[in-house]
Design a protein around this motif. Sequence first.
Motif, PDB file in Angstrom:
ATOM      1  N   ARG A 198      11.138  -6.395   6.823  1.00  0.00           N
ATOM      2  CA  ARG A 198      10.549  -6.794   5.544  1.00  0.00           C
ATOM      3  C   ARG A 198      10.449  -5.587   4.604  1.00  0.00           C
ATOM      4  O   ARG A 198      10.680  -5.712   3.399  1.00  0.00           O
ATOM      5  CB  ARG A 198       9.183  -7.428   5.772  1.00  0.00           C
ATOM      6  CG  ARG A 198       8.688  -8.205   4.557  1.00  0.00           C
ATOM      7  CD  ARG A 198       7.780  -9.345   4.944  1.00  0.00           C
ATOM      8  NE  ARG A 198       7.414 -10.122   3.763  1.00  0.00           N
ATOM      9  CZ  ARG A 198       8.150 -11.091   3.223  1.00  0.00           C
ATOM     10  NH1 ARG A 198       9.315 -11.422   3.778  1.00  0.00           N
ATOM     11  NH2 ARG A 198       7.754 -11.746   2.143  1.00  0.00           N
ATOM     12  N   LEU A 199      10.124  -4.421   5.152  1.00  0.00           N
ATOM     13  CA  LEU A 199      10.103  -3.205   4.347  1.00  0.00           C
ATOM     14  C   LEU A 199      11.494  -2.915   3.774  1.00  0.00           C
ATOM     15  O   LEU A 199      11.630  -2.547   2.599  1.00  0.00           O
ATOM     16  CB  LEU A 199       9.628  -2.026   5.200  1.00  0.00           C
ATOM     17  CG  LEU A 199       9.696  -0.640   4.549  1.00  0.00           C
ATOM     18  CD1 LEU A 199       8.770  -0.562   3.335  1.00  0.00           C
ATOM     19  CD2 LEU A 199       9.344   0.449   5.564  1.00  0.00           C
ATOM     20  N   ALA A 200      12.524  -3.096   4.593  1.00  0.00           N
ATOM     21  CA  ALA A 200      13.896  -2.819   4.153  1.00  0.00           C
ATOM     22  C   ALA A 200      14.298  -3.688   2.969  1.00  0.00           C
ATOM     23  O   ALA A 200      15.124  -3.272   2.139  1.00  0.00           O
ATOM     24  CB  ALA A 200      14.866  -3.020   5.310  1.00  0.00           C
ATOM     25  N   GLU A 201      13.722  -4.883   2.881  1.00  0.00           N
ATOM     26  CA  GLU A 201      14.086  -5.827   1.817  1.00  0.00           C
ATOM     27  C   GLU A 201      13.090  -5.836   0.667  1.00  0.00           C
ATOM     28  O   GLU A 201      13.202  -6.647  -0.252  1.00  0.00           O
ATOM     29  CB  GLU A 201      14.197  -7.237   2.411  1.00  0.00           C
ATOM     30  CG  GLU A 201      15.288  -7.355   3.469  1.00  0.00           C
ATOM     31  CD  GLU A 201      15.264  -8.692   4.192  1.00  0.00           C
ATOM     32  OE1 GLU A 201      14.299  -9.450   3.988  1.00  0.00           O
ATOM     33  OE2 GLU A 201      16.208  -8.970   4.952  1.00  0.00           O
ATOM     34  N   SER A 202      12.117  -4.927   0.693  1.00  0.00           N
ATOM     35  CA  SER A 202      11.000  -4.978  -0.247  1.00  0.00           C
ATOM     36  C   SER A 202      11.270  -4.312  -1.592  1.00  0.00           C
ATOM     37  O   SER A 202      10.491  -4.478  -2.533  1.00  0.00           O
ATOM     38  CB  SER A 202       9.779  -4.297   0.382  1.00  0.00           C
ATOM     39  OG  SER A 202      10.001  -2.895   0.498  1.00  0.00           O
ATOM     40  N   GLY A 203      12.341  -3.541  -1.678  1.00  0.00           N
ATOM     41  CA  GLY A 203      12.571  -2.743  -2.878  1.00  0.00           C
ATOM     42  C   GLY A 203      12.100  -1.315  -2.729  1.00  0.00           C
ATOM     43  O   GLY A 203      12.401  -0.460  -3.563  1.00  0.00           O
ATOM     44  N   LYS A 204      11.338  -1.022  -1.656  1.00  0.00           N
ATOM     45  CA  LYS A 204      10.985   0.365  -1.351  1.00  0.00           C
ATOM     46  C   LYS A 204      12.216   1.078  -0.802  1.00  0.00           C
ATOM     47  O   LYS A 204      13.156   0.450  -0.303  1.00  0.00           O
ATOM     48  CB  LYS A 204       9.860   0.424  -0.313  1.00  0.00           C
ATOM     49  CG  LYS A 204       8.616  -0.400  -0.652  1.00  0.00           C
ATOM     50  CD  LYS A 204       7.711   0.269  -1.644  1.00  0.00           C
ATOM     51  CE  LYS A 204       6.409  -0.516  -1.784  1.00  0.00           C
ATOM     52  NZ  LYS A 204       5.482   0.090  -2.764  1.00  0.00           N
ATOM     53  N   GLU A 205      12.213   2.402  -0.859  1.00  0.00           N
ATOM     54  CA  GLU A 205      13.336   3.194  -0.371  1.00  0.00           C
ATOM     55  C   GLU A 205      12.944   3.876   0.937  1.00  0.00           C
ATOM     56  O   GLU A 205      12.020   4.685   0.968  1.00  0.00           O
ATOM     57  CB  GLU A 205      13.732   4.251  -1.405  1.00  0.00           C
ATOM     58  CG  GLU A 205      14.891   5.121  -0.973  1.00  0.00           C
ATOM     59  CD  GLU A 205      15.208   6.227  -1.970  1.00  0.00           C
ATOM     60  OE1 GLU A 205      15.937   7.168  -1.596  1.00  0.00           O
ATOM     61  OE2 GLU A 205      14.720   6.156  -3.118  1.00  0.00           O
ATOM     62  N   ILE A 206      13.642   3.540   2.023  1.00  0.00           N
ATOM     63  CA  ILE A 206      13.384   4.164   3.322  1.00  0.00           C
ATOM     64  C   ILE A 206      14.211   5.443   3.408  1.00  0.00           C
ATOM     65  O   ILE A 206      15.443   5.406   3.356  1.00  0.00           O
ATOM     66  CB  ILE A 206      13.735   3.208   4.474  1.00  0.00           C
ATOM     67  CG1 ILE A 206      12.922   1.910   4.369  1.00  0.00           C
ATOM     68  CG2 ILE A 206      13.474   3.883   5.824  1.00  0.00           C
ATOM     69  CD1 ILE A 206      13.313   0.845   5.379  1.00  0.00           C
ATOM     70  N   ILE A 207      13.536   6.582   3.529  1.00  0.00           N
ATOM     71  CA  ILE A 207      14.234   7.866   3.520  1.00  0.00           C
ATOM     72  C   ILE A 207      14.418   8.459   4.911  1.00  0.00           C
ATOM     73  O   ILE A 207      15.107   9.466   5.078  1.00  0.00           O
ATOM     74  CB  ILE A 207      13.510   8.884   2.616  1.00  0.00           C
ATOM     75  CG1 ILE A 207      12.086   9.161   3.117  1.00  0.00           C
ATOM     76  CG2 ILE A 207      13.488   8.387   1.167  1.00  0.00           C
ATOM     77  CD1 ILE A 207      11.384  10.296   2.364  1.00  0.00           C
ATOM     78  N   ALA A 240       0.809  -1.221   0.000  1.00  0.00           N
ATOM     79  CA  ALA A 240       0.000   0.000   0.000  1.00  0.00           C
ATOM     80  C   ALA A 240       0.842   1.271   0.000  1.00  0.00           C
ATOM     81  O   ALA A 240       0.308   2.366  -0.215  1.00  0.00           O
ATOM     82  CB  ALA A 240      -0.934  -0.002   1.216  1.00  0.00           C
ATOM     83  N   LEU A 241       2.140   1.151   0.235  1.00  0.00           N
ATOM     84  CA  LEU A 241       3.023   2.306   0.335  1.00  0.00           C
ATOM     85  C   LEU A 241       3.580   2.721  -1.022  1.00  0.00           C
ATOM     86  O   LEU A 241       3.767   1.878  -1.907  1.00  0.00           O
ATOM     87  CB  LEU A 241       4.197   1.984   1.269  1.00  0.00           C
ATOM     88  CG  LEU A 241       3.863   1.839   2.754  1.00  0.00           C
ATOM     89  CD1 LEU A 241       4.968   1.080   3.474  1.00  0.00           C
ATOM     90  CD2 LEU A 241       3.649   3.214   3.383  1.00  0.00           C
ATOM     91  N   PRO A 242       3.888   4.007  -1.203  1.00  0.00           N
ATOM     92  CA  PRO A 242       4.599   4.433  -2.410  1.00  0.00           C
ATOM     93  C   PRO A 242       6.054   3.989  -2.370  1.00  0.00           C
ATOM     94  O   PRO A 242       6.487   3.337  -1.407  1.00  0.00           O
ATOM     95  CB  PRO A 242       4.468   5.959  -2.381  1.00  0.00           C
ATOM     96  CG  PRO A 242       4.278   6.298  -0.949  1.00  0.00           C
ATOM     97  CD  PRO A 242       3.548   5.139  -0.333  1.00  0.00           C
ATOM     98  N   GLN A 243       6.829   4.353  -3.383  1.00  0.00           N
ATOM     99  CA  GLN A 243       8.202   3.865  -3.482  1.00  0.00           C
ATOM    100  C   GLN A 243       9.083   4.380  -2.345  1.00  0.00           C
ATOM    101  O   GLN A 243       9.890   3.651  -1.784  1.00  0.00           O
ATOM    102  CB  GLN A 243       8.806   4.264  -4.835  1.00  0.00           C
ATOM    103  CG  GLN A 243      10.253   3.841  -5.043  1.00  0.00           C
ATOM    104  CD  GLN A 243      10.467   2.346  -4.941  1.00  0.00           C
ATOM    105  OE1 GLN A 243       9.559   1.564  -5.218  1.00  0.00           O
ATOM    106  NE2 GLN A 243      11.660   1.928  -4.543  1.00  0.00           N
ATOM    107  N   LYS A 244       8.941   5.654  -2.005  1.00  0.00           N
ATOM    108  CA  LYS A 244       9.752   6.234  -0.933  1.00  0.00           C
ATOM    109  C   LYS A 244       8.921   6.282   0.352  1.00  0.00           C
ATOM    110  O   LYS A 244       7.750   6.676   0.314  1.00  0.00           O
ATOM    111  CB  LYS A 244      10.230   7.634  -1.297  1.00  0.00           C
ATOM    112  CG  LYS A 244      11.237   7.649  -2.447  1.00  0.00           C
ATOM    113  CD  LYS A 244      11.754   9.056  -2.699  1.00  0.00           C
ATOM    114  CE  LYS A 244      12.817   9.061  -3.785  1.00  0.00           C
ATOM    115  NZ  LYS A 244      13.374  10.425  -4.007  1.00  0.00           N
ATOM    116  N   VAL A 245       9.555   5.901   1.461  1.00  0.00           N
ATOM    117  CA  VAL A 245       8.820   5.734   2.711  1.00  0.00           C
ATOM    118  C   VAL A 245       9.595   6.331   3.880  1.00  0.00           C
ATOM    119  O   VAL A 245      10.807   6.108   4.026  1.00  0.00           O
ATOM    120  CB  VAL A 245       8.553   4.244   3.004  1.00  0.00           C
ATOM    121  CG1 VAL A 245       7.753   4.091   4.295  1.00  0.00           C
ATOM    122  CG2 VAL A 245       7.837   3.570   1.842  1.00  0.00           C
ATOM    123  N   CYS A 246       8.893   7.071   4.723  1.00  0.00           N
ATOM    124  CA  CYS A 246       9.383   7.469   6.040  1.00  0.00           C
ATOM    125  C   CYS A 246       8.526   6.751   7.073  1.00  0.00           C
ATOM    126  O   CYS A 246       7.305   6.698   6.942  1.00  0.00           O
ATOM    127  CB  CYS A 246       9.277   8.980   6.225  1.00  0.00           C
ATOM    128  SG  CYS A 246       9.660   9.565   7.895  1.00  0.00           S
TER     129      CYS A 246
END
Length: 361
Positions: free
Chosen positions: A307-316, A266-272
């Motif tokens: 799991r978020l860290a390994e998902s391909g999303k970018e944690i900003i 449900a999250l966009p590509q970049k995530v805080c």
Amino acid sequence: MTKEQKIAGFDPSQPGLADASIFGLPFTAEESEIIVVPAPWEVTVSYGAGASEGPEAVLEASFQVDLQHQEFPELWKQGIYFDSNAQIDEWAANSAKFKAMAQPVIKALESGKDIAGDAALQADLDAINIACGEFKDQLRKRVLDWMEQGKKVVLLGGDHSTPLGYYEALASKHDNFGLLHLDAHMDLRIAYEGFTYSHASIMYNALQLPQISKIVQVGIRDFCQQEVDVVKEQGSRVKVFTDTDLKAESFEGRTWKQQCDAIIEALPQKVCISFDIDGLYPWYCPNTGTPVPGGFSFEQAAYLFSRLAESGKEIIGFDLVEVAPGENDDWDGNVGARMLFHMCGILAKNNKMDVGGKISF
């Protein structure tokens, strides 16, 4: 002494250096990849108190955290630095000053009084809103100063009003990102109790930033009609995973892994990440400001972040807020320090820093 020499001479198996920075690490700010900016601020709290002391409690507890993290055994080598200077001390002093000023306003509102009809109380409310706005702007500038030096910056609250300036700093660097919001509360009230920057209004205020394209709320178990209306008005921009719904799905056989994948999708590509510690079961941090029955475990939150860290999303970036130390124990600070270390690990790993391979037994 160079950073490499410090790494070679540092024994991570020994207790952290008490005269060093957070987690007992020997590195300077310049040598550290991650900067923790403390925000000792809790002006608008109406129930419970102590969040302004959270950063110091987490700092003190951090010296007892073993650095051999199973997922990130070499995270410590990247360097994590706890920001400190006279401005942050001034924030703490102003928090105490304006919190005292806010209490009569809150009591008057809770007794049904019309603040607009009391010139003195209205003047105090106006002064508090101005002070909170100034704090927000100062925090934004401080975060941006570190970002301009190439640092990954995270925020350690303080109450949940504190990250707004942090989000504004991120918004100046990223034109489209989402918030993964773990909390017992929606925090979508509009100027709660008259306070523009209330801790209960942080997500509503975040929605005023056009760069925040989505807020995904997880573990919510307490909300009012106004907040439900805001969610409905925002349409797909706010996605809510309530504690009730998550628990019902788990009782019927859906795994936490499956639920985490749905949350991440449900999250966009970049995530805080915004983590109010009261999202956890109340026994983890019993002194947090507004505890609510229900929640998730420390391990569930850590698993979601990993799991978020390994998902391909970018944690900003991320904020960790509402840790409030108890009078007779250090439990809240210990939980906060360990969660902070894990969150630094997932930020570092997601941003391609070398944190070592997971330890298997």
